[in-house]
Design a protein around this motif. Structure first.
Motif, PDB file in Angstrom:
ATOM      1  N   GLN A 156      21.662  -7.038 -14.090  1.00  0.00           N
ATOM      2  CA  GLN A 156      22.705  -6.193 -14.109  1.00  0.00           C
ATOM      3  C   GLN A 156      22.436  -4.695 -13.353  1.00  0.00           C
ATOM      4  O   GLN A 156      23.176  -3.801 -13.832  1.00  0.00           O
ATOM      5  N   LEU A 157      21.475  -4.713 -12.640  1.00  0.00           N
ATOM      6  CA  LEU A 157      21.202  -3.551 -11.808  1.00  0.00           C
ATOM      7  C   LEU A 157      21.339  -3.809 -10.213  1.00  0.00           C
ATOM      8  O   LEU A 157      21.355  -4.670  -9.911  1.00  0.00           O
ATOM      9  N   SER A 158      21.529  -2.389  -9.653  1.00  0.00           N
ATOM     10  CA  SER A 158      21.585  -2.535  -8.469  1.00  0.00           C
ATOM     11  C   SER A 158      20.372  -2.143  -7.607  1.00  0.00           C
ATOM     12  O   SER A 158      19.800  -1.350  -8.128  1.00  0.00           O
ATOM     13  N   VAL A 159      19.784  -2.778  -6.735  1.00  0.00           N
ATOM     14  CA  VAL A 159      19.051  -2.485  -5.725  1.00  0.00           C
ATOM     15  C   VAL A 159      19.215  -2.333  -4.374  1.00  0.00           C
ATOM     16  O   VAL A 159      19.974  -3.013  -4.054  1.00  0.00           O
ATOM     17  N   ALA A 160      18.466  -1.524  -3.881  1.00  0.00           N
ATOM     18  CA  ALA A 160      18.603  -1.043  -2.360  1.00  0.00           C
ATOM     19  C   ALA A 160      17.489  -1.267  -1.560  1.00  0.00           C
ATOM     20  O   ALA A 160      16.743  -0.318  -1.733  1.00  0.00           O
ATOM     21  N   PRO A 161      17.366  -2.333  -0.829  1.00  0.00           N
ATOM     22  CA  PRO A 161      15.915  -2.584  -0.147  1.00  0.00           C
ATOM     23  C   PRO A 161      15.973  -1.505   1.060  1.00  0.00           C
ATOM     24  O   PRO A 161      16.882  -0.759   1.712  1.00  0.00           O
ATOM     25  N   TYR A 162      14.841  -1.047   1.428  1.00  0.00           N
ATOM     26  CA  TYR A 162      14.416  -0.254   2.822  1.00  0.00           C
ATOM     27  C   TYR A 162      13.195  -0.705   3.338  1.00  0.00           C
ATOM     28  O   TYR A 162      12.301  -1.337   2.721  1.00  0.00           O
ATOM     29  N   ILE A 163      13.008  -0.424   4.625  1.00  0.00           N
ATOM     30  CA  ILE A 163      11.949  -0.797   5.408  1.00  0.00           C
ATOM     31  C   ILE A 163      11.863   0.220   6.447  1.00  0.00           C
ATOM     32  O   ILE A 163      12.619   0.601   7.220  1.00  0.00           O
ATOM     33  N   GLY A 164      10.476   0.519   6.882  1.00  0.00           N
ATOM     34  CA  GLY A 164      10.530   1.158   8.013  1.00  0.00           C
ATOM     35  C   GLY A 164       8.938   1.532   8.594  1.00  0.00           C
ATOM     36  O   GLY A 164       7.938   0.849   8.017  1.00  0.00           O
ATOM     37  N   GLY A 165       8.684   2.390   8.983  1.00  0.00           N
ATOM     38  CA  GLY A 165       7.251   2.935   9.438  1.00  0.00           C
ATOM     39  C   GLY A 165       7.024   4.401  10.000  1.00  0.00           C
ATOM     40  O   GLY A 165       8.032   5.208   9.878  1.00  0.00           O
ATOM     41  N   GLY A 166       5.819   4.657  10.138  1.00  0.00           N
ATOM     42  CA  GLY A 166       5.545   6.124  10.811  1.00  0.00           C
ATOM     43  C   GLY A 166       4.156   6.182  10.767  1.00  0.00           C
ATOM     44  O   GLY A 166       3.403   5.375  11.406  1.00  0.00           O
ATOM     45  N   ILE A 167       3.541   7.418  10.030  1.00  0.00           N
ATOM     46  CA  ILE A 167       2.100   7.863  10.444  1.00  0.00           C
ATOM     47  C   ILE A 167       1.631   8.057   8.861  1.00  0.00           C
ATOM     48  O   ILE A 167       2.312   8.434   7.895  1.00  0.00           O
ATOM     49  N   ALA A 168       0.359   7.748   8.629  1.00  0.00           N
ATOM     50  CA  ALA A 168      -0.546   8.132   7.395  1.00  0.00           C
ATOM     51  C   ALA A 168      -1.670   9.158   7.940  1.00  0.00           C
ATOM     52  O   ALA A 168      -2.389   8.752   8.872  1.00  0.00           O
ATOM     53  N   VAL A 169      -1.534  10.081   7.293  1.00  0.00           N
ATOM     54  CA  VAL A 169      -2.677  11.178   7.610  1.00  0.00           C
ATOM     55  C   VAL A 169      -3.704  11.344   6.423  1.00  0.00           C
ATOM     56  O   VAL A 169      -3.142  11.704   5.269  1.00  0.00           O
ATOM     57  N   SER A 170      -4.973  11.011   6.723  1.00  0.00           N
ATOM     58  CA  SER A 170      -5.986  11.198   5.527  1.00  0.00           C
ATOM     59  C   SER A 170      -6.715  12.410   6.026  1.00  0.00           C
ATOM     60  O   SER A 170      -7.217  12.714   7.000  1.00  0.00           O
ATOM     61  N   THR A 171      -6.661  13.358   4.701  1.00  0.00           N
ATOM     62  CA  THR A 171      -7.459  14.631   4.781  1.00  0.00           C
ATOM     63  C   THR A 171      -9.009  14.571   4.367  1.00  0.00           C
ATOM     64  O   THR A 171      -9.257  13.451   3.945  1.00  0.00           O
ATOM     65  N   GLY A 172      -9.684  15.489   4.653  1.00  0.00           N
ATOM     66  CA  GLY A 172     -11.050  15.670   4.410  1.00  0.00           C
ATOM     67  C   GLY A 172     -11.846  16.134   5.497  1.00  0.00           C
ATOM     68  O   GLY A 172     -11.434  16.533   6.456  1.00  0.00           O
ATOM     69  N   ARG A 173     -13.218  15.637   5.537  1.00  0.00           N
ATOM     70  CA  ARG A 173     -14.081  15.920   6.401  1.00  0.00           C
ATOM     71  C   ARG A 173     -13.957  15.220   7.801  1.00  0.00           C
ATOM     72  O   ARG A 173     -13.941  15.700   8.800  1.00  0.00           O
TER      73      ARG A 173
END
Length: 219
Positions: A156-173
């Protein structure tokens, strides 16, 4: 003799008078009735033409006022760019989550605390930045397509799917940037709270996979 001549002259004058009157009356009758007949005919033609003209002008006004305006307004509403707006999947939100690492060497593939958000851009698109906090914090910057809410009969719940893309930026040395694929569902719980769950796959050094589960406050 004189009396007879006077009588004959009188008779001739009477006949001539009758003849003149007989010729004059039909002509005057035609002239008398002709203008009124023409007037009635012209009025009938004007009455018959007036409603058609009014109907045509009214229909033209209705067509011009309804067809273009409704189509243009619908198109404007669908394409309005307004950061922070609600999309067809629900409200924008800001919240916290936990990341469950599945595989990989970055924060995407390791367990960590996360700050998440959804910022509606148009009716169909959202910007969903997130930060996976820890050593070598990873920032996820995906743009997603939001789908309409669907009701689940079991929960009895409503769900709303999503999908997409972009970039991931990992910090550190060794800060690096890689491609990102993101997809999941939003579950509106109340007008103020939305639960969310999704899968992130990043390609920084290698393929990293993580599951993000969280809750957000709608705005």
């Amino acid at each position: 003799m004189i009396t007879t001549l006077v009588q004959r002259t009188s008779i001739l004058l009477a006949c001539a008078t009758v003849a003149v009157i007989g010729v004059t009356l039909p002509a005057s009758a035609e002239n008398t009735h002709s203008p009124s007949a023409n007037t009635v005919t012209n009025q009938a033609e004007q009455v018959s033409e007036t409603p058609a003209t009014n109907l045509n002008s009214a229909s033209d006004l209705i067509i011009e006022s309804t067809q273009p305006s409704s189509a243009i307004e619908s198109e404007k509403v669908a394409q309005t760019f307004e950061p922070g707006r609600a999309t067809r999947s629900g409200s924008s939100y800001f919240g916290v989550a936990g990341n469950i690492g599945i595989s990989g060497n970055t924060r995407v593939g390791e367990s960590s605390f996360a700050v998440i958000s959804k910022i509606g851009l148009t009716r169909n698109l959202s910007f969903r930045p997130a930060a996976l906090v820890g050593d070598n914090t990873v920032f996820l910057v995906p743009l997603t397509v939001d789908f309409p809410q669907e009701n689940l009969e079991i929960t009895q719940l409503s769900v709303a799917p999503y999908i997409g893309g972009g970039i991931a930026v990992s910090t550190g040395r060794d800060s690096t940037v890689g491609a990102l694929i993101s997809g999941g569902v939003d579950v509106p719980l109340t007008p103020q709270i939305t639960a969310t769950g999704g899968v992130n796959v990043s390609f920084i050094d290698e393929t990293d996979v993580g599951i993000l589960l969280g809750v957000g406050y709608n705005f």
